[in-house]
Design a protein around this motif. Structure first.
Motif, mmCIF file in Angstrom:
data_model
loop_
_atom_site.group_PDB
_atom_site.id
_atom_site.type_symbol
_atom_site.label_atom_id
_atom_site.label_comp_id
_atom_site.label_asym_id
_atom_site.label_seq_id
_atom_site.Cartn_x
_atom_site.Cartn_y
_atom_site.Cartn_z
ATOM 1 N N ASN A 1 10.395 89.629 23.891
ATOM 2 C CA ASN A 1 9.687 88.002 23.353
ATOM 3 C C ASN A 1 10.736 87.182 22.500
ATOM 4 N N PHE A 2 11.854 87.977 21.920
ATOM 5 C CA PHE A 2 12.264 86.922 20.983
ATOM 6 C C PHE A 2 11.791 85.250 20.545
ATOM 7 N N ASN A 3 11.281 84.781 19.500
ATOM 8 C CA ASN A 3 11.019 83.310 19.607
ATOM 9 C C ASN A 3 9.924 83.039 21.154
ATOM 10 N N GLU A 4 9.232 83.188 21.567
ATOM 11 C CA GLU A 4 8.334 83.381 22.424
ATOM 12 C C GLU A 4 9.049 83.054 23.962
ATOM 13 N N GLU B 1 28.088 87.738 28.218
ATOM 14 C CA GLU B 1 26.978 86.834 28.208
ATOM 15 C C GLU B 1 25.586 87.848 27.006
ATOM 16 N N PHE B 2 25.928 89.061 27.300
ATOM 17 C CA PHE B 2 25.460 89.873 25.397
ATOM 18 C C PHE B 2 25.661 89.411 24.396
ATOM 19 N N ASP B 3 27.080 89.625 24.132
ATOM 20 C CA ASP B 3 27.578 88.971 22.735
ATOM 21 C C ASP B 3 26.271 87.460 22.135
ATOM 22 N N THR B 4 26.262 86.107 23.630
ATOM 23 C CA THR B 4 25.603 85.512 22.869
ATOM 24 C C THR B 4 24.347 85.377 22.843
ATOM 25 N N MET B 5 23.860 86.435 22.609
ATOM 26 C CA MET B 5 22.329 86.869 23.056
ATOM 27 C C MET B 5 21.521 86.574 20.875
ATOM 28 N N GLU B 6 20.893 85.904 21.366
ATOM 29 C CA GLU B 6 19.972 86.512 20.394
ATOM 30 C C GLU B 6 19.038 87.538 19.803
ATOM 31 N N ASN B 7 19.163 87.641 18.632
ATOM 32 C CA ASN B 7 19.319 88.953 18.229
ATOM 33 C C ASN B 7 19.755 90.233 18.522
ATOM 34 N N LYS B 8 20.823 90.202 19.361
ATOM 35 C CA LYS B 8 21.596 91.699 19.714
ATOM 36 C C LYS B 8 21.903 92.187 18.915
ATOM 37 N N GLU B 9 21.883 92.718 17.450
ATOM 38 C CA GLU B 9 21.961 93.612 16.913
ATOM 39 C C GLU B 9 20.845 94.720 16.950
ATOM 40 N N LEU B 10 19.644 93.402 16.797
ATOM 41 C CA LEU B 10 18.125 94.215 17.010
ATOM 42 C C LEU B 10 18.535 94.648 18.168
ATOM 43 N N MET B 11 18.316 94.220 19.761
ATOM 44 C CA MET B 11 18.606 94.315 20.760
ATOM 45 C C MET B 11 19.319 95.867 21.137
ATOM 46 N N LEU B 12 20.622 95.627 20.260
ATOM 47 C CA LEU B 12 21.716 97.345 20.300
ATOM 48 C C LEU B 12 20.904 98.262 19.971
ATOM 49 N N GLU C 1 3.280 92.651 12.612
ATOM 50 C CA GLU C 1 2.116 93.036 13.905
ATOM 51 C C GLU C 1 2.713 92.791 14.631
ATOM 52 N N LYS C 2 3.913 91.766 14.580
ATOM 53 C CA LYS C 2 3.861 91.275 16.607
ATOM 54 C C LYS C 2 5.004 91.705 16.535
ATOM 55 N N THR C 3 4.895 92.254 17.827
ATOM 56 C CA THR C 3 5.634 92.801 18.917
ATOM 57 C C THR C 3 6.404 91.529 18.931
ATOM 58 N N LEU C 4 8.212 92.245 18.849
ATOM 59 C CA LEU C 4 8.742 91.796 19.643
ATOM 60 C C LEU C 4 9.536 92.341 20.973
ATOM 61 N N LEU C 5 9.284 93.078 21.362
ATOM 62 C CA LEU C 5 10.126 94.395 22.434
ATOM 63 C C LEU C 5 9.260 94.955 22.734
#
Length: 164
Positions: free
Chosen positions: A82-85, A135-146, A64-68
Motif C-alpha cells: 500500500n505505497f502512496n495509497e 517491470e520490477f525495476d520501475t516499481m516505486e519503493n523497489k529497494e524497500l520491496m527487495l 505508525e503507517k503500515t506500508l505492506l
C-alpha cells in the motif's frame, strides 16, 4: 533487469547491494525472530513487526503507517503493498517443490523477480542473489520491496524448518 546480492553478515544482519553499491540492510532483533528493521541507503528506517496469533502476519511500518503486509498462504507468501495509497498484491512462492529459488509474481501471474538461495555451510546461514524484471525495476519503493522480500524468504525458510 537488475541483479542484486544479499549477504549475511551474521545470522541477524543482511546487506543488500547492486554492483557493490549498498542499497540497504535488514537487521533482526534476535536470532529466529520475525521482528526486524530495514535501513535504506538514505538512512530511512522501517520496522517489520509480527502480528496475530503465532505471528501469522508481518507488517512493514514507517512510524505508525503500515506500508505492506504479508502472510503465509497455501500457495506461498501473499504480499499486499500500500505505497502512496496504491494497493497491489503479489505472491512469493518456490519455483518448484525441491527448488532453492523463489519467484515473485504479480496479480496477473507475471514473474517479476527470482531469488536464488545459497546456503553457506561454513557460516551456517544464507546468501541470496536476486534477479529483477524490467517491470520490477520501475516499481516505486523497489529497494524497500527487495529487503522485505528478503525477510519473506527468511520467514518462509524458518516456518518450513519449524514444521519439519
Amino acid at each position: 533487469m537488475g541483479q542484486y546480492k544479499a549477504n549475511s553478515i551474521n545470522s541477524k544482519s543482511f546487506i543488500l547491494t547492486i554492483e557493490n553499491t549498498r542499497i540497504g540492510e535488514l537487521n533482526y532483533t534476535e536470532w529466529y525472530s520475525f521482528k526486524a528493521e530495514i535501513k535504506l541507503a538514505d538512512n530511512s528506517i522501517y520496522q517489520l513487526e509480527p502480528k496475530g496469533f503465532w505471528d501469522s502476519k508481518i507488517e512493514l511500518k514507517k512510524a505508525e503507517k503500515t506500508l505492506l503486509e504479508f502472510k503465509m498462504g497455501w500457495k506461498g507468501i501473499v504480499i499486499k503493498t500500500n505505497f502512496n495509497e496504491n494497493e497491489k498484491n503479489y505472491l512469493l512462492k518456490l519455483k518448484g517443490l525441491l527448488s532453492n529459488k523463489f519467484i515473485l509474481v504479480d496479480a496477473e501471474e507475471n514473474e517479476i523477480l527470482v531469488v536464488d538461495t545459497d546456503f553457506k555451510w561454513n557460516k551456517f546461514n544464507f546468501d541470496y542473489t536476486i534477479e529483477t524484471s524490467t517491470e520490477f525495476d520501475t516499481m516505486e519503493n523497489k529497494e524497500l520491496m527487495l529487503l522485505t522480500i528478503l525477510h519473506c524468504v527468511n520467514y518462509y525458510l524458518t516456518i518450513i524448518v519449524a514444521v519439519t
